[in-house]
Design a protein around this motif. Structure first.
Motif, PDB file in Angstrom:
ATOM      1  N   LEU A  37     -14.146  47.737   9.282  1.00  0.00           N
ATOM      2  CA  LEU A  37     -13.347  47.371   8.109  1.00  0.00           C
ATOM      3  C   LEU A  37     -11.934  47.933   8.202  1.00  0.00           C
ATOM      4  O   LEU A  37     -10.948  47.235   7.940  1.00  0.00           O
ATOM      5  CB  LEU A  37     -14.039  47.874   6.836  1.00  0.00           C
ATOM      6  N   ALA A  38     -11.828  49.198   8.598  1.00  0.00           N
ATOM      7  CA  ALA A  38     -10.507  49.815   8.730  1.00  0.00           C
ATOM      8  C   ALA A  38      -9.677  49.111   9.799  1.00  0.00           C
ATOM      9  O   ALA A  38      -8.478  48.859   9.618  1.00  0.00           O
ATOM     10  CB  ALA A  38     -10.659  51.296   9.060  1.00  0.00           C
ATOM     11  N   ALA A  39     -10.317  48.763  10.919  1.00  0.00           N
ATOM     12  CA  ALA A  39      -9.607  48.074  11.995  1.00  0.00           C
ATOM     13  C   ALA A  39      -9.088  46.722  11.537  1.00  0.00           C
ATOM     14  O   ALA A  39      -7.968  46.316  11.882  1.00  0.00           O
ATOM     15  CB  ALA A  39     -10.535  47.906  13.202  1.00  0.00           C
ATOM     16  N   PHE A  40      -9.894  46.014  10.757  1.00  0.00           N
ATOM     17  CA  PHE A  40      -9.464  44.717  10.227  1.00  0.00           C
ATOM     18  C   PHE A  40      -8.248  44.872   9.315  1.00  0.00           C
ATOM     19  O   PHE A  40      -7.255  44.141   9.444  1.00  0.00           O
ATOM     20  CB  PHE A  40     -10.610  44.057   9.473  1.00  0.00           C
ATOM     21  N   LEU A  41      -8.297  45.820   8.406  1.00  0.00           N
ATOM     22  CA  LEU A  41      -7.183  46.016   7.471  1.00  0.00           C
ATOM     23  C   LEU A  41      -5.915  46.453   8.202  1.00  0.00           C
ATOM     24  O   LEU A  41      -4.803  46.074   7.816  1.00  0.00           O
ATOM     25  CB  LEU A  41      -7.572  47.039   6.407  1.00  0.00           C
ATOM     26  N   MET A  42      -6.078  47.219   9.272  1.00  0.00           N
ATOM     27  CA  MET A  42      -4.919  47.662  10.051  1.00  0.00           C
ATOM     28  C   MET A  42      -4.225  46.491  10.749  1.00  0.00           C
ATOM     29  O   MET A  42      -3.026  46.541  11.018  1.00  0.00           O
ATOM     30  CB  MET A  42      -5.356  48.693  11.099  1.00  0.00           C
ATOM     31  N   SER A  43      -4.989  45.439  11.045  1.00  0.00           N
ATOM     32  CA  SER A  43      -4.416  44.299  11.764  1.00  0.00           C
ATOM     33  C   SER A  43      -3.944  43.189  10.837  1.00  0.00           C
ATOM     34  O   SER A  43      -3.448  42.165  11.293  1.00  0.00           O
ATOM     35  CB  SER A  43      -5.463  43.724  12.730  1.00  0.00           C
ATOM     36  N   THR A  44      -4.116  43.398   9.536  1.00  0.00           N
ATOM     37  CA  THR A  44      -3.791  42.364   8.553  1.00  0.00           C
ATOM     38  C   THR A  44      -2.388  42.566   7.994  1.00  0.00           C
ATOM     39  O   THR A  44      -1.970  43.696   7.729  1.00  0.00           O
ATOM     40  CB  THR A  44      -4.817  42.388   7.394  1.00  0.00           C
ATOM     41  N   ASN A  45      -1.694  41.491   7.828  1.00  0.00           N
ATOM     42  CA  ASN A  45      -0.345  41.521   7.239  1.00  0.00           C
ATOM     43  C   ASN A  45      -0.405  42.156   5.852  1.00  0.00           C
ATOM     44  O   ASN A  45      -1.069  41.639   4.948  1.00  0.00           O
ATOM     45  CB  ASN A  45       0.193  40.089   7.142  1.00  0.00           C
ATOM     46  N   ASN A  46       0.273  43.284   5.692  1.00  0.00           N
ATOM     47  CA  ASN A  46       0.246  43.982   4.402  1.00  0.00           C
ATOM     48  C   ASN A  46       1.547  43.809   3.623  1.00  0.00           C
ATOM     49  O   ASN A  46       1.981  44.690   2.888  1.00  0.00           O
ATOM     50  CB  ASN A  46      -0.069  45.472   4.596  1.00  0.00           C
TER      51      ASN A  46
END
Length: 456
Positions: free
Chosen positions: A116-125
């Protein structure tokens, strides 16, 4: 016929068996399956809104639509949708990491958090708002002073995830970066590069410390990859994946060739006793399941549906009674079979078949490795797929836009999934066609049994 069966058994079945036992593919399939409560909750909200708003609006029942009760239900459904399908990739990332770690015999909960953390890190924020009217210079300055990036035509908010970046459009990003992070985590756990605590430490605390070094290392690997990519391209890696990998794959999933190939392989695998939808689950869910979630989300927003053939299309028009459309075989047996053994199996298997459970007929009749029923078991579903695909692509029935439970009976499934009565008619027509394909082979089975009895 026997030569073809021998060839398939020699070359195709071992491949299918191997695919079905690959841990990461099993994890991918189970990751999608685990999100079913979320998918169903969001789909139920969509269905209720359609029944209370979409159709009454078309019928000009505006008094009903604008009533306090309906508007209250719509508001509740909006909350359910926001917390389910709108952020579907978040739930999938967690479940993908959990099952991947568990399948390699390491702590699943930590694997879930790392993924989950890896996904959020790769997502446009960042979230950009395009403005219809020109923004005054004073307002631009105010937004800029508040930390936003503003111009006369847009406002960009930093460190703010857009809901649109957390839904089905981000699934491939969740798959790839979740996999990278969890693979690193699994590797270090297997190498025992961990912090070891005394036996007196409570198990929950000990487990958390054990996952500390592998988890941190995994997240830093993902962070470095994302930093380097953004530094080199000026684009978020997740956005690039969605545009260059996910979008073309989903588009390819709308081609007749891919749809018919999957329909064929499911039947071939099942004939040899291998659960076709399970073996091909990663493909079905990652391509057509993703398309279906995009359709459901678009329908909730009253937008045009982006895809015509999705995961639920197979269930609605092809796999009535289970893979192979076996409910119509049971009907054919009950009407035309003179064999006491087949009649007995059909009577026992009919009730489960109504709810798309066909293991009793697959292994009880059996269909598995039954040369008499090989041809119709392959031909009927592939022909049904071709007919339904053509009709759907021609726009004669509405695409699937609601996820319904797989145990929903045939015909009703098609209507509930599309909210289009024509889809129910199409499902019924396909069942009739499949029925008449099965009948000659049921009669052939009668003749074979009669000859065996006379000879024996």
């Amino acid at each position: 016929m026997q030569g073809l069966m021998n060839w398939l058994e020699k070359y195709l079945v071992p491949i299918a068996t191997k695919i079905g036992s690959i841990p990461w593919l099993v994890a991918l399939r189970d990751g999608f399956i685990s999100t079913m409560p979320i998918t169903m909750a969001g789909s139920l909200a969509t269905l209720i809104n359609a029944l209370l708003v979409t159709y009454p609006t078309e019928w000009k029942w505006m008094g009903f639509v604008n009533s306090g009760f309906v508007q209250g239900v719509v508001a509740i459904d909006g909350i359910v949708s926001t917390g389910s399908l709108s952020i579907f990739a978040v739930f999938f990332a967690a479940m993908w990491g959990y099952h991947l770690a568990k399948n390699y015999n390491v702590d699943g909960l930590s694997g879930s958090l790392v993924s989950l953390a890896a996904f959020l890190m790769s997502t446009n924020n960042t979230t950009t708002l395009a403005l219809a009217d020109k923004l005054p210079k004073a307002a631009v300055k105010s937004f800029t002073n508040a930390g936003a990036t503003a111009s006369e035509s847009s406002i960009t908010l930093n460190s703010a995830f857009s809901i649109g970046n957390l839904g089905s459009a981000a699934l491939f990003s969740a798959m790839i970066f979740g996999a990278i992070a969890v693979v690193v985590y699994i590797f270090l756990m297997k190498k025992d590069i961990t912090i070891k605590m005394p036996d007196t430490v409570p198990p929950a605390v000990s487990k958390a410390f054990t996952a500390l070094i592998p988890g941190i290392a995994a997240l830093y690997v993902v962070a470095i990859i994302n930093w380097a990519f953004t530094k080199g391209t000026g684009q978020f890696f997740g956005d690039w994946l969605s545009e260059t990998i996910q979008a073309p794959l989903l588009h390819a999933g709308q081609s007749a060739g891919m749809v018919l190939l999957v329909a064929l392989l499911v039947q071939v695998f099942w004939f040899f006793g291998i659960h076709g939808p399970n073996v091909l689950g990663p493909v079905l869910e990652s391509i057509w399941g993703t398309s279906q979630i995009a359709n459901i989300t678009a329908f909730q927003k009253h937008a045009a549906l982006p895809y015509k053939w999705v995961r639920g299309s197979f269930d609605a028009y092809v796999w009535f009674g289970g893979s192979g459309g076996t409910i119509v075989l049971l009907l054919a047996i009950l009407i035309f079979s003179k064999r006491a053994d087949e009649q007995a199996v059909a009577k026992l298997a009919f009730a489960p078949g109504i709810f798309n459970i066909n293991e009793p007929v697959m292994f009880g009749l059996p269909i598995v490795l039954n040369a008499i029923y090989f041809a119709p078991f392959i031909i009927a579903p592939v022909l049904n797929t071709a007919i339904a695909y053509f009709v759907t692509m021609a726009g004669w029935v509405g695409p699937v836009k609601v996820a319904v439970p797989w145990i929903t009976p045939p015909v009703l499934n098609a209507f509930m999934a599309t909210l289009d009565w024509r889809a129910a008619v199409l499902a019924l027509v396909n069942m009739v066609i499949a029925f008449f394909i099965w009948v000659p082979f049921v009669q052939m089975s009668n003749r074979v049994a009669a000859k065996e009895q006379a000879a024996g």
